[in-house]
Design an enzyme around this catalytic site. Structure first.
Site, mmCIF file in Angstrom:
data_model
loop_
_atom_site.group_PDB
_atom_site.id
_atom_site.type_symbol
_atom_site.label_atom_id
_atom_site.label_comp_id
_atom_site.label_asym_id
_atom_site.label_seq_id
_atom_site.Cartn_x
_atom_site.Cartn_y
_atom_site.Cartn_z
ATOM 1 N N GLY A 354 109.818 75.866 94.578
ATOM 2 C CA GLY A 354 110.077 74.883 95.859
ATOM 3 C C GLY A 354 108.871 74.322 96.029
ATOM 4 O O GLY A 354 107.509 74.833 95.796
ATOM 5 N N PRO A 355 109.181 72.988 97.123
ATOM 6 C CA PRO A 355 108.068 72.538 97.272
ATOM 7 C C PRO A 355 106.581 73.164 97.585
ATOM 8 O O PRO A 355 106.965 74.134 98.403
ATOM 9 C CB PRO A 355 108.319 70.679 97.732
ATOM 10 C CG PRO A 355 109.921 71.742 98.380
ATOM 11 C CD PRO A 355 110.346 72.644 97.326
ATOM 12 N N PRO A 356 105.610 72.905 97.914
ATOM 13 C CA PRO A 356 104.753 73.166 98.661
ATOM 14 C C PRO A 356 105.334 73.345 100.390
ATOM 15 O O PRO A 356 105.089 72.352 101.174
ATOM 16 C CB PRO A 356 103.068 72.366 98.414
ATOM 17 C CG PRO A 356 103.218 72.330 97.363
ATOM 18 C CD PRO A 356 105.242 71.190 97.637
ATOM 19 N N GLY A 357 104.088 74.178 100.927
ATOM 20 C CA GLY A 357 104.104 74.335 102.332
ATOM 21 C C GLY A 357 105.721 75.067 102.764
ATOM 22 O O GLY A 357 106.138 75.153 103.925
ATOM 23 N N GLY A 359 106.824 78.245 102.465
ATOM 24 C CA GLY A 359 106.508 79.607 102.720
ATOM 25 C C GLY A 359 107.419 80.791 101.466
ATOM 26 O O GLY A 359 107.013 81.632 101.943
ATOM 27 N N LYS A 360 106.636 80.230 100.259
ATOM 28 C CA LYS A 360 107.018 81.172 98.698
ATOM 29 C C LYS A 360 106.441 81.995 98.667
ATOM 30 O O LYS A 360 106.567 83.420 99.052
ATOM 31 C CB LYS A 360 106.609 80.369 97.741
ATOM 32 C CG LYS A 360 107.648 78.848 97.661
ATOM 33 C CD LYS A 360 107.882 78.381 96.122
ATOM 34 C CE LYS A 360 106.481 77.345 95.801
ATOM 35 N NZ LYS A 360 105.919 76.461 97.065
ATOM 36 N N THR A 361 104.932 81.696 99.186
ATOM 37 C CA THR A 361 103.837 82.878 98.721
ATOM 38 C C THR A 361 103.881 84.455 99.894
ATOM 39 O O THR A 361 103.629 85.253 100.084
ATOM 40 C CB THR A 361 102.584 82.703 99.074
ATOM 41 O OG1 THR A 361 102.156 81.731 97.821
ATOM 42 C CG2 THR A 361 101.396 83.819 98.428
ATOM 43 N N SER A 677 117.979 59.442 86.753
ATOM 44 C CA SER A 677 118.421 59.909 88.034
ATOM 45 C C SER A 677 118.748 58.569 88.692
ATOM 46 O O SER A 677 119.491 58.208 90.017
ATOM 47 C CB SER A 677 118.549 60.928 89.332
ATOM 48 O OG SER A 677 116.891 60.755 89.600
ATOM 49 N N LYS A 720 117.783 66.624 97.456
ATOM 50 C CA LYS A 720 117.425 64.707 97.868
ATOM 51 C C LYS A 720 118.705 64.269 99.387
ATOM 52 O O LYS A 720 118.222 63.457 99.743
ATOM 53 C CB LYS A 720 118.643 63.762 96.622
ATOM 54 C CG LYS A 720 117.866 64.137 95.397
ATOM 55 C CD LYS A 720 118.331 63.606 94.453
ATOM 56 C CE LYS A 720 117.848 63.259 93.143
ATOM 57 N NZ LYS A 720 118.451 63.271 91.779
#
Length: 774
Positions: A354-357, A359-361, A677, A720
C-alpha cells in the site's frame, strides 16, 4: 657532586615514550604545538626539553599532565614526512626538572633546572658498576633479548650515570618504572635501583625456565601444541591466576551446553572451542573463532514465547491500534484459529502492500502484540548485496552474519514476528541479487533449514511469522512475490481518516505536546476541512504532521497566556495553518470540450489525472506532452488510430489527421506518468475535441483500449475509486471485467459513486459526452 644550572627552553611532551640522557633515537611529531616547539628549538641552538605525559591519550596536555622530570636534548635532524608529521633525531644530554611553565599559545616553553652527572667515580660507585654489569650479563644469557655487542658497548663505559641510563633503556620496564629511574638524580641510588630490578627480572626468568623444564619432564607426548598448553597452565598455577584463557574456555563451554543447540551445531561449536583453546590469543584467528562461537551461543535455538491463542483478545488489540484494515485483521485471526486447532503451524508470510502512511509497519507491530510475540524489524531499502541477507563467509575480514540472523539474535526467540520493511526497494548489482537470497528465507518448504554463510549451520526459520511491506508490487521479482500472501492496503476514506485522527493521532499529538482535552478542542467540521484542504494523500502521515503543527501552535498560545483554552473551528484553522493548500475536489467546475478526468494508480495510492486535447490547423502531427511513459504513448497512438478508423461514424472529417495537428497534454509535466489505464480517457478526449461535444464534469474513467475499441481491465480500482471520491467525482466508467473488484471498495465510497461498467468505447462515449453528434 652533580652540577646544576637553569635555562628556558621549548617543551616537547612525549606520549608512551621516554628518553634517557645519552640516548639517541627517532621521534615522530604531529601535534601543532609540538611542531612549533621544534621549530623554536631549531632557531635557538637546537636545544629542547623532552618530558613524558602521564596519560598518553591526552591531546593537549596541561602542566599537571606532564612529569616534572625530563631530559634536556639536542635536535640532530628533522625530516618532514608525506603524511604531514615530522621525524626528528634527538640526543639526550642531561636530566632536568621543570620549575616554571610558560604557555605561548603556539608552543610551550619551560624553565628547567639542569643536573649533570659527575664524571668522576669513587670506590663504592666502582663496586656498584661491577655488580650491575655482572647481573646484566646473567640477565642477557637468560633472556636472549639483548645482543652481545650491546653488552660489550656498555661494559666499556666508564661514567657510572651514563652506564645506568643505557642499561635502563634496554630493560623491559613499564613507563612508570622508567620514569622512576629517570627521577633518581643520585648516581649511587640509580645503580642500586637497577641492580634490584635486574635481580628480580633474573629470578622471573629462572622461574620460567624451571616451569618449562618441569612441564617438559611431565610430558609423555611431545606435540608442540600440547607443550604450549601445559606451559600456560603451569604458569597460571605458579602465579595463582584462575582468570586466564582456561577459565574463559570453561565459561564458553558452559554456555554452549546451555544454549540448546541441535546436536550437529553443538558438535561444531565444541570443535571450534577446542581450536580456540589451542590458538594463541595474539593470533588474528583467535578473535575470529571467538566471535563465531559467541554468535552461535547468542542465537535462539529453542527459546520461544507462548502464543496468545485467545481470538477475542487478539481482535480487541488489533481494533484498538488500527481503524479499518479488516482484511489483514481477518487473516491474522484465521492464522490464530488454525494454530489453536492444530497446535502447530508454519509461520505465514504476509506481504502488506500500500501507499506510504497507511500503517503497514505499525500494523505488523500490533500483530506481534496481539500474538504475544517478540517483534523485530529489518529495513531492506537500498540493500543491493546478497551478503546483507546471507552473511559473509568467515574467511573475509570483518565477516558477520546476514540481516536475517542478526534479526533473530535481536528477537531472542525462535518464533518472533519478523518485519521485512520496504521489500520492494531492494536492488541488485555485481555483488549479487539479494531478492534471490530472500527466496530461501520466505519459502515455507525451505526455511526450516536456512543457511547463512557466516553461521554455516542450518537454522530453523519455519516458526517465524514473516511480514513484508511494499509500496509497489511491480518492482518485486515474480518468484519472490509467489512465496508471499499479498494483502493490499488501499488509502483511507475521509470517514476513516476522521476516526483515525480522533481516536489515535490527535490524542497522541496532544500527549506529546503536553495538552489535554481541557485546553484544546478540534471541532469535527474543522478536522474534515483539515483532511480535505490541507492534506492530499492515501495514508495519514501528513495529517499527523498537520495535527502536530496545530498542537504546537496551541501550546504556544497557552504558554504565552494569550488563551487558556483553544477551540479550533473552520475559521480558526485558517488562522493557525494559513490558506488551504489544496482545492477540495479535482472535478471540473463545468462541462468542457477536450478535457477528461482520468483515474491513475501510483506507488502513493490513487490519483486523478486531467487529459487535455487541442485540435489546431496543421499538417497532421500528433504531439504528446506531459512526461508520458512508453505505455501511455502507445495508448494515445492506439486511441488515435481507432478514431481514424471510425471517423465517419463519429461524424468526424475522415481527413482530419491531414488538416489538423492534434496535441494531447497531461498537466503536471514534471511528474512521470505511465501505465495501461489511460486508453479510453485519451480516446474520449480526442472524440470530444474533434466533434466539439463536451465531457460531463462529474465523470472519471479508467480502462485500456484496443484498436477494435474493446475496453480491457485495469488494476487498482479500489485506490482509483478512493481518489475519485476525494476529488468530488460522482460517476466512474470502468471496464466490465473489473466488476469483481467492486466488493473491495469501502461501502461508504461505493454508495457515493455511480459505477458504469463498459466493454466497448461506444458505451464510454454514450455516458461521457454531452449532447448529440453534430
Amino acid at each position: 657532586m652533580a652540577k646544576k644550572k637553569e635555562m628556558i627552553v621549548p617543551l616537547l611532551p612525549l606520549r608512551g615514550l621516554l628518553v634517557y640522557p645519552t640516548m639517541v633515537l627517532h621521534l615522530d611529531v604531529g601535534r601543532e604545538k609540538s611542531v612549533q616547539a621544534l621549530e623554536k628549538a631549531m632557531m635557538e641552538e637546537h636545544i629542547i626539553f623532552l618530558a613524558t605525559q602521564k596519560d598518553a591519550a591526552i591531546d593537549n596536555p596541561e602542566e599537571e599532565d606532564i612529569y616534572q622530570i625530563g631530559t634536556l636534548s639536542r635536535v640532530k635532524q628533522m625530516l618532514k614526512l608525506p603524511n604531514g608529521t615530522i621525524r626528528v633525531l634527538v640526543e639526550g644530554l642531561s636530566r632536568g626538572e621543570i620549575t616554571n611553565f610558560y604557555d605561548h599559545d603556539e608552543y610551550v616553553s619551560v624553565q628547567v633546572k639542569i643536573t649533570e652527572d659527575p664524571t668522576k667515580r669513587d670506590i663504592e660507585e666502582e663496586a656498584l658498576m661491577r655488580s650491575l654489569l655482572d647481573y646484566f650479563e646473567q640477565y642477557i644469557k637468560l633472556s636472549k633479548k639483548v645482543s652481545a655487542e650491546t653488552y660489550a658497548t656498555i661494559s666499556d663505559i666508564e661514567e657510572p650515570g651514563r652506564m645506568a641510563d643505557l642499561i635502563a633503556s634496554h630493560l623491559p620496564l613499564k613507563m612508570k618504572e622508567k620514569q622512576d629511574i629517570l627521577e633518581i638524580f643520585n648516581v649511587k641510588e640509580r645503580l642500586n635501583k637497577l641492580i634490584s630490578i635486574i635481580n628480580n627480572e633474573r629470578e622471573v626468568l629462572n622461574l620460567e625456565k624451571k616451569i618449562g623444564q618441569r612441564v617438559k619432564r611431565s610430558m609423555e607426548r611431545t606435540q608442540k601444541e600440547y607443550y604450549l598448553r601445559e606451559q600456560m597452565k603451569a604458569i597460571q598455577k605458579e602465579l595463582g591466576d584462575k582468570e586466564g584463557k582456561t577459565g574463559e574456555v570453561s565459561t564458553l563451554k558452559g554456555k554452549i551446553e546451555e544454549a540448546g543447540m541441535p546436536q550437529s551445531v553443538k558438535e561444531t561449536a565444541l570443535k571450534e572451542l577446542d581450536r580456540y583453546e589451542k590458538i594463541p590469543s595474539s593470533s588474528a584467528e583467535s578473535a575470529v573463532i571467538r566471535n563465531y562461537i559467541e554468535w552461535l551461543i547468542s542465537l535462539p535455538w529453542t527459546k520461544a514465547t507462548e502464543d496468545q491463542l485467545d481470538i477475542k483478545h487478539s481482535e480487541k488489540v488489533l481494533n484498538e491500534d488500527h481503524y479499518g484494515l479488516d482484511k489483514v485483521k481477518e487473516r491474522v485471526l484465521e492464522y490464530l484459529a488454525v494454530q489453536k486447532l492444530t497446535q502447530s503451524l508454519k509461520g505465514p508470510i504476509l506481504c502488506l502492500v500500500g501507499p506510504p502512511g497507511v500503517g503497514k509497519t505499525s500494523l505488523a507491530r500490533s500483530i506481534a502484540k496481539s500474538l504475544n510475540r517478540n517483534f523485530v524489524r529489518v529495513s531492506l531499502g537500498g540493500v543491493r548485496d546478497e551478503s546483507e541477507i546471507r552473511g559473509h563467509r568467515r574467511t573475509y575480514v570483518g565477516a558477520m552474519p546476514g540481516r536475517v540472523i542478526q534479526g533473530m539474535k535481536k528477537a531472542g526467540t525462535i518464533n518472533p514476528v519478523f518485519l521485512l520493511d520496504e521489500i520492494d526497494k531492494m536492488s541488485s548489482d555485481f555483488r549479487g541479487d539479494p531478492s534471490a537470497a530472500m527466496l530461501e528465507v520466505l519459502d515455507p518448504e525451505q526455511n526450516h533449514n536456512f543457511s547463512d554463510h557466516y553461521i554455516e549451520e542450518p537454522y530453523d526459520l519455519s516458526k517465524v511469522m514473516f511480514i513484508a511491506t511494499a509500496n509497489n508490487l511491480s518492482t518485486i521479482p515474480g518468484p519472490l512475490l509467489d512465496r508471499m500472501e499479498v494483502i493490499t492496503i488501499a488509502g483511507y476514506t475521509e470517514v476513516e481518516k476522521v476516526h483515525i485522527a480522533k481516536d489515535h493521532l490527535l490524542p497522541k499529538q496532544m500527549e506529546e505536546h503536553g495538552l489535554t482535552k481541557g485546553n484544546m478542542q478540534l471541532r469535527e467540521e474543522a478536522l474534515l476541512k483539515l483532511i480535505r484542504m490541507y492534506t492530499r494523500e492515501a495514508g495519514v502521515r501528513n495529517l499527523e504532521r498537520q495535527l502536530a503543527t496545530l498542537s504546537r501552535k496551541t501550546a504556544k498560545l497557552i504558554v504565552s497566556e494569550e488563551q487558556n483554552k483553544v477551540i479550533i473551528t473552520e475559521k480558526r484553522l485558517e488562522e493557525l495553518l494559513g490558506k488551504p493548500k489544496f482545492r477540495y475536489g479535482q472535478a471540473e467546475i463545468e462541462d468542457q470540450v477536450g478535457v477528461v478526468t482520468g483515474l491513475a494508480y501510483t506507488a502513493f495510492g490513487g490519483d486523478t489525472l486531467s487529459i487535455e486535447v487541442s485540435v489546431v490547423p496543421g499538417k497532421g502531427k500528433l504531439l504528446l506532452t506531459g512526461k508520458l511513459g512508453d505505455v501511455m504513448k502507445e495508448s494515445a497512438q492506439a486511441a488515435f488510430s481507432y478514431i481514424r478508423s471510425r471517423a465517419s461514424e463519429f461524424n468526424i472529417d475522415p481527413e482530419f489527421n491531414e488538416k489538423n495537428d492534434i496535441h494531447i497534454h497531461v498537466p503536471e509535466g514534471a511528474v512521470p506518468k505511465d501505465g495501461p489505464s489511460a486508453g479510453i480517457t485519451i480516446a474520449t478526449a480526442l472524440v470530444s475535441a474533434l466533434t466539439g461535444r463536451a465531457v460531463r464534469k462529474e465523470v472519471g474513467m479508467t480502462g485500456e483500449i484496443t484498436l477494435r475499441g474493446r475496453v480491457l481491465p485495469i488494476g487498482g480500482l479500489k485506490e482509483k475509486s478512493l481518489s475519485a471520491h476525494r476529488a468530488g467525482l460522482k460517476t466512474i466508467i470502468a471496464p466490465k471485467e473489473n466488476e469483481k473488484d467492486l466488493d473491495d471498495i469501502p461501502e461508504s465510497v461505493r454508495n457515493d459513486l455511480k459505477y458504469i461498467l463498459v466493454s466497448h468505447l461506444d458505451e464510454v462515449l454514450k455516458h461521457a459526452l454531452v449532447g448529440e453528434k453534430k
